[in-house]
Design a protein around this motif. Structure first.
Motif, PDB file in Angstrom:
ATOM      1  N   LEU A 338       0.846  -1.193   0.000  1.00 32.48           N
ATOM      2  CA  LEU A 338       0.000   0.000   0.000  1.00 32.48           C
ATOM      3  C   LEU A 338       0.889   1.253   0.000  1.00 32.48           C
ATOM      4  CD1 LEU A 338      -2.959   0.939   0.167  1.00 32.48           C
ATOM      5  CD2 LEU A 338      -2.776   0.840   2.654  1.00 32.48           C
ATOM      6  N   ASN A 339       0.924   1.953  -1.126  1.00 30.93           N
ATOM      7  CA  ASN A 339       1.867   3.068  -1.261  1.00 30.93           C
ATOM      8  C   ASN A 339       1.223   4.352  -1.781  1.00 30.93           C
ATOM      9  OD1 ASN A 339       1.376   2.360  -3.893  1.00 30.93           O
ATOM     10  ND2 ASN A 339       3.526   2.322  -4.538  1.00 30.93           N
ATOM     11  N   LYS A 340      -0.111   4.390  -1.869  1.00 32.80           N
ATOM     12  CA  LYS A 340      -0.789   5.552  -2.443  1.00 32.80           C
ATOM     13  C   LYS A 340      -1.393   6.420  -1.341  1.00 32.80           C
ATOM     14  CE  LYS A 340      -2.932   8.084  -5.623  1.00 32.80           C
ATOM     15  NZ  LYS A 340      -3.650   9.012  -4.734  1.00 32.80           N
ATOM     16  N   GLU A 341      -1.035   7.692  -1.334  1.00 34.63           N
ATOM     17  CA  GLU A 341      -1.610   8.625  -0.372  1.00 34.63           C
ATOM     18  C   GLU A 341      -3.076   8.895  -0.700  1.00 34.63           C
ATOM     19  OE1 GLU A 341       0.307  12.261   0.579  1.00 34.63           O
ATOM     20  OE2 GLU A 341       2.304  11.387   0.612  1.00 34.63           O
ATOM     21  N   SER A 342      -3.859   8.995   0.352  1.00 37.27           N
ATOM     22  CA  SER A 342      -5.240   9.441   0.207  1.00 37.27           C
ATOM     23  C   SER A 342      -5.284  10.950   0.428  1.00 37.27           C
ATOM     24  CB  SER A 342      -6.129   8.727   1.230  1.00 37.27           C
ATOM     25  OG  SER A 342      -7.485   9.049   1.030  1.00 37.27           O
ATOM     26  N   SER A 343      -6.392  11.547   0.081  1.00 40.30           N
ATOM     27  CA  SER A 343      -6.546  12.994   0.211  1.00 40.30           C
ATOM     28  C   SER A 343      -6.498  13.418   1.681  1.00 40.30           C
ATOM     29  CB  SER A 343      -7.883  13.422  -0.404  1.00 40.30           C
ATOM     30  OG  SER A 343      -8.298  14.666   0.085  1.00 40.30           O
ATOM     31  N   GLN A 344      -5.680  14.429   1.986  1.00 45.23           N
ATOM     32  CA  GLN A 344      -5.624  14.956   3.349  1.00 45.23           C
ATOM     33  C   GLN A 344      -6.978  15.527   3.758  1.00 45.23           C
ATOM     34  OE1 GLN A 344      -2.411  17.753   3.729  1.00 45.23           O
ATOM     35  NE2 GLN A 344      -0.830  16.171   3.715  1.00 45.23           N
ATOM     36  N   GLN A 345      -7.658  16.156   2.806  1.00 47.56           N
ATOM     37  CA  GLN A 345      -8.965  16.740   3.105  1.00 47.56           C
ATOM     38  C   GLN A 345      -9.992  15.658   3.436  1.00 47.56           C
ATOM     39  OE1 GLN A 345      -9.587  20.096   3.358  1.00 47.56           O
ATOM     40  NE2 GLN A 345     -11.546  19.388   4.236  1.00 47.56           N
ATOM     41  N   PHE A 346      -9.896  14.538   2.711  1.00 43.51           N
ATOM     42  CA  PHE A 346     -10.812  13.418   2.966  1.00 43.51           C
ATOM     43  C   PHE A 346     -10.639  12.908   4.393  1.00 43.51           C
ATOM     44  CE2 PHE A 346     -11.659   8.717   2.515  1.00 43.51           C
ATOM     45  CZ  PHE A 346     -13.024   8.821   2.344  1.00 43.51           C
ATOM     46  N   LEU A 347      -9.402  12.719   4.836  1.00 41.71           N
ATOM     47  CA  LEU A 347      -9.133  12.301   6.210  1.00 41.71           C
ATOM     48  C   LEU A 347      -9.641  13.344   7.200  1.00 41.71           C
ATOM     49  CD1 LEU A 347      -7.826  10.476   8.368  1.00 41.71           C
ATOM     50  CD2 LEU A 347      -5.662  11.657   7.920  1.00 41.71           C
ATOM     51  N   LYS A 348      -9.364  14.617   6.906  1.00 47.99           N
ATOM     52  CA  LYS A 348      -9.793  15.690   7.798  1.00 47.99           C
ATOM     53  C   LYS A 348     -11.320  15.728   7.930  1.00 47.99           C
ATOM     54  CE  LYS A 348      -9.430  20.681   8.607  1.00 47.99           C
ATOM     55  NZ  LYS A 348     -10.877  20.832   8.875  1.00 47.99           N
ATOM     56  N   ASP A 349     -12.030  15.544   6.823  1.00 46.18           N
ATOM     57  CA  ASP A 349     -13.493  15.554   6.858  1.00 46.18           C
ATOM     58  C   ASP A 349     -14.034  14.456   7.774  1.00 46.18           C
ATOM     59  OD1 ASP A 349     -13.549  17.703   5.155  1.00 46.18           O
ATOM     60  OD2 ASP A 349     -13.977  16.533   3.355  1.00 46.18           O
ATOM     61  N   TRP A 350     -13.440  13.264   7.688  1.00 47.93           N
ATOM     62  CA  TRP A 350     -13.892  12.159   8.529  1.00 47.93           C
ATOM     63  C   TRP A 350     -13.534  12.399   9.994  1.00 47.93           C
ATOM     64  CZ3 TRP A 350     -17.190   8.255   8.234  1.00 47.93           C
ATOM     65  CH2 TRP A 350     -17.676   7.889   6.977  1.00 47.93           C
ATOM     66  N   LYS A 351     -12.337  12.920  10.234  1.00 50.07           N
ATOM     67  CA  LYS A 351     -11.950  13.207  11.617  1.00 50.07           C
ATOM     68  C   LYS A 351     -12.825  14.302  12.223  1.00 50.07           C
ATOM     69  CE  LYS A 351      -7.253  11.606  12.265  1.00 50.07           C
ATOM     70  NZ  LYS A 351      -5.911  11.965  12.770  1.00 50.07           N
ATOM     71  N   ASP A 352     -13.173  15.283  11.414  1.00 50.76           N
ATOM     72  CA  ASP A 352     -14.067  16.346  11.892  1.00 50.76           C
ATOM     73  C   ASP A 352     -15.422  15.766  12.285  1.00 50.76           C
ATOM     74  OD1 ASP A 352     -12.131  18.257  11.534  1.00 50.76           O
ATOM     75  OD2 ASP A 352     -12.957  19.051   9.648  1.00 50.76           O
ATOM     76  N   GLN A 353     -15.936  14.869  11.440  1.00 51.46           N
ATOM     77  CA  GLN A 353     -17.201  14.213  11.759  1.00 51.46           C
ATOM     78  C   GLN A 353     -17.080  13.443  13.078  1.00 51.46           C
ATOM     79  OE1 GLN A 353     -20.285  13.972  10.285  1.00 51.46           O
ATOM     80  NE2 GLN A 353     -19.830  15.407   8.637  1.00 51.46           N
ATOM     81  N   ASN A 354     -15.973  12.727  13.234  1.00 52.67           N
ATOM     82  CA  ASN A 354     -15.754  11.935  14.445  1.00 52.67           C
ATOM     83  C   ASN A 354     -15.727  12.823  15.686  1.00 52.67           C
ATOM     84  OD1 ASN A 354     -15.177   9.038  15.153  1.00 52.67           O
ATOM     85  ND2 ASN A 354     -13.396   9.971  16.145  1.00 52.67           N
ATOM     86  N   ASP A 355     -15.025  13.946  15.598  1.00 54.53           N
ATOM     87  CA  ASP A 355     -14.921  14.867  16.735  1.00 54.53           C
ATOM     88  C   ASP A 355     -16.278  15.495  17.052  1.00 54.53           C
ATOM     89  OD1 ASP A 355     -12.236  14.331  16.905  1.00 54.53           O
ATOM     90  OD2 ASP A 355     -11.595  16.122  15.815  1.00 54.53           O
ATOM     91  N   GLN A 356     -17.000  15.894  16.020  1.00 54.92           N
ATOM     92  CA  GLN A 356     -18.322  16.500  16.234  1.00 54.92           C
ATOM     93  C   GLN A 356     -19.275  15.519  16.918  1.00 54.92           C
ATOM     94  OE1 GLN A 356     -19.808  18.031  12.468  1.00 54.92           O
ATOM     95  NE2 GLN A 356     -17.814  18.957  12.006  1.00 54.92           N
ATOM     96  N   VAL A 357     -19.296  14.300  16.413  1.00 52.22           N
ATOM     97  CA  VAL A 357     -20.182  13.294  16.994  1.00 52.22           C
ATOM     98  C   VAL A 357     -19.783  12.991  18.437  1.00 52.22           C
ATOM     99  CG1 VAL A 357     -20.819  10.851  16.888  1.00 52.22           C
ATOM    100  CG2 VAL A 357     -20.911  12.240  14.821  1.00 52.22           C
TER     101      VAL A 357
END
Length: 561
Positions: A338-357
């Protein structure tokens, strides 16, 4: 009956590393009982109720990561093993089931304790063996030893799971009082050696080339006994590549930095909102089932490409209806690919959802009057680190998943999510507690699951390290939470199944300390004493199912509106 051959079966088990056997009393299985109980290297436990016995053995096998033997007599005793065997099959837990049987000439002849036991567990065992009834000939003995070797090897090879040996016995079952007794150290033994699966260079290139087209990658962590080294490497690689990990409570991924703990609540929220920024282009999954229904529905509705990584598979599982690759490789080896970076914004969006919930959940739970959902959140927060948390099915595991473990990295979670039945949750926890006697164990269970499995305590083996949190709302309260049954006039009698049992008498019978909380004041008075109590204890939370229903619905409605 050749007792020496049966003794040698026990010796083969020992030489293959089987250390524990659960025996349910009976007469037809007496040769097996004596062979295993007298073996100096096999720890045997006598559990009368076969259904409970099988779940206790399954819990031990799960805790020790070793095959445990189950031994019972003929007839319905063998059928009572079935729920635990099915659970072990889908959870991939190694069991060696040895059932005594009547000889073939008495099958279908109205003889007592006689049923059709050959292949009795059908497709819920990896393999089934029927031994010859006459063991006097050397070829029959050779076949018997080969079958036993093969059964034990099969239980812990590739996809682990239960394997069945059925042994018909003719009388007499018991040796003479002073008959000589021995185990043959030179029994025929078959060993299996196998390597770890890897990928060809061309396969690695193909995977890495396809990875280049995805900018939003997510990992789903299903239930599995992951090696610690894998979790450490997963934590490292997902941080490096900006990949969120959907890790509900049964995944034991709560220690991971990119873990999205509140998968069910977030799934509920984004199903309603239809947030396209949160849809992964590629889902990479490890392990088996997840508990989060709303995450399942979200992925099923929106994801077109899923890769499943598991070294050995019994079948192709496609719960999100999106699987395009089943990659059979050691999961840790795959992480190196596994060597492909995912979008930083995509990770941030999910983490934001997690923190809000997380914030909304904590605020909601802190402001509610006495109810089982809020009380459970308080108790989970007080469970000591390095404990084992066992979750019964139905509402218990769902409540815990909505509450989450957040950063409780040293707590390990167990749940019977192979078949997701309520029948053996307590017995499985008891098996763990007996097997891992130096570790603390906490079981969260509802009243229906608890009283259904009360024979988990019907034996002489101590479990001072087990504490039970019993949510007693006097019925199957989950049916008040499900659209469908809650709208039917038969709800209370045929779905919720109201019962008036309390746990105090059961605790007195089995020597378990009993605590009760019926309101906020009584709960605050006893909660710390219960958590720190030095022996086995049960805390019975008595609450109103209608209040529980309203509070849980109010909680979920926050994320639907």
């Amino acid at each position: 009956m050749e007792q020496q051959i049966i003794n040698n079966i026990a010796e083969i088990c020992h030489q293959h590393g089987i250390e524990k056997a659960i025996i349910s009393p009976g007469s037809r299985n007496a040769p097996l009982t004596l062979a295993f109980a007298r073996h100096p290297k096999i720890q045997c436990y006598s559990i009368s109720d076969e259904r409970s016995a099988a779940f206790i053995g399954m819990g031990m096998a799960q805790a020790d990561r070793k095959t445990v033997a189950l031994i019972c007599t003929s007839g319905s005793a063998a059928l009572n093993y079935a729920p635990a065997i099915a659970e072990a099959y889908f959870q991939e837990i190694p069991l060696l089931i040895i059932t005594a049987d009547r000889p073939p000439e008495w099958i279908d002849q109205w003889d007592g304790q006689t049923i059709r036991q050959e292949n009795i567990y059908g497709k819920h065992v990896k393999k089934s063996f029927n031994l010859p009834v006459d063991l006097t000939h050397k070829d029959a003995q050779h076949q018997t030893y080969r079958f036993v070797n093969e059964a034990i090897i099969e239980s812990s090879s590739n996809v682990h799971g239960p394997v069945h040996i059925n042994i018909p016995f003719r009388e007499p079952f018991y040796p003479e009082k002073d008959a000589p007794w021995k185990y043959d150290n030179e029994v025929p033994l078959i060993k299996k050696f196998s390597g770890t699966k890897s990928l060809l260079t061309s396969e690695i290139k193909s995977i890495q080339d396809e990875l280049k087209q995805y900018s939003k990658i997510a990992i789903v962590l299903g239930q599995e006994q992951y090696e610690n080294e894998f979790l450490i490497e997963l934590d490292h690689i997902t941080q490096k590549l900006n990949i969120p990990i959907y890790a509900d409570i049964i995944s034991n991924g709560h220690r991971l930095k990119n873990a999205i703990h509140f998968t069910d609540t977030i799934g509920l929220r984004i199903l309603k909102e239809g947030n396209h920024d949160l849809i992964p282009e590629l889902v990479i999954s490890f392990g088996k089932s997840i508990i989060s229904k709303n995450l399942k529905l979200f992925l099923r509705k929106n994801v077109n490409t899923q890769w499943h990584i598991k070294e050995h598979n019994a079948f192709i599982a496609d719960p999100f209806q999106a699987i395009t690759k089943q990659i059979e490789i050691n999961p840790q080896y795959f992480l190196a690919v596994l060597n492909k970076e995912s979008s930083q914004q995509f990770l941030k969006d999910w983490k934001d959802q997690n923190d809000q919930v997380s914030t909304i959940t904590n605020k909601f739970l802190a402001t509610q009057k006495f109810n089982e959902f809020s009380i459970l959140a308080d108790l989970i927060d007080k469970i000591p680190d390095k404990s084992n948390l066992h979750l019964a099915n139905s509402l218990s595991v769902r409540y815990a998943n909505f509450i989450g473990l957040k950063n409780r990295t040293a707590i390990k979670v167990w749940a019977n999510r192979g078949t997701s039945g309520i029948d053996g949750s307590t017995s499985s926890a008891v098996g763990h507690a007996i097997s891992k006697e130096k570790e603390a164990h906490y079981l969260i269970t509802g009243d229906v699951a608890f009283f259904y499995d009360r024979n988990a305590f019907w034996h002489k083996y101590p479990y001072p390290n087990l504490k039970i949190i019993l949510l007693n709302n006097h019925g199957g309260s989950i049916f008040r939470m499900i659209k469908g049954p809650k709208e039917q006039q038969e709800l209370e009698e045929f779905f919720e199944t109201e019962q008036r049992l309390e746990a105090k008498n059961l605790c007195n019978e089995f020597g378990i300390a009993h605590f009760t909380a019926e309101d906020e004041e009584s709960f605050n008075t006893i909660k710390d004493r219960f958590i720190s109590y030095p022996q086995s204890a049960l805390l019975e939370i008595k609450s109103d199912s209608k209040i529980n229903q309203k509070i849980f619905e109010d909680f979920k409605n926050q994320f639907k509106s």
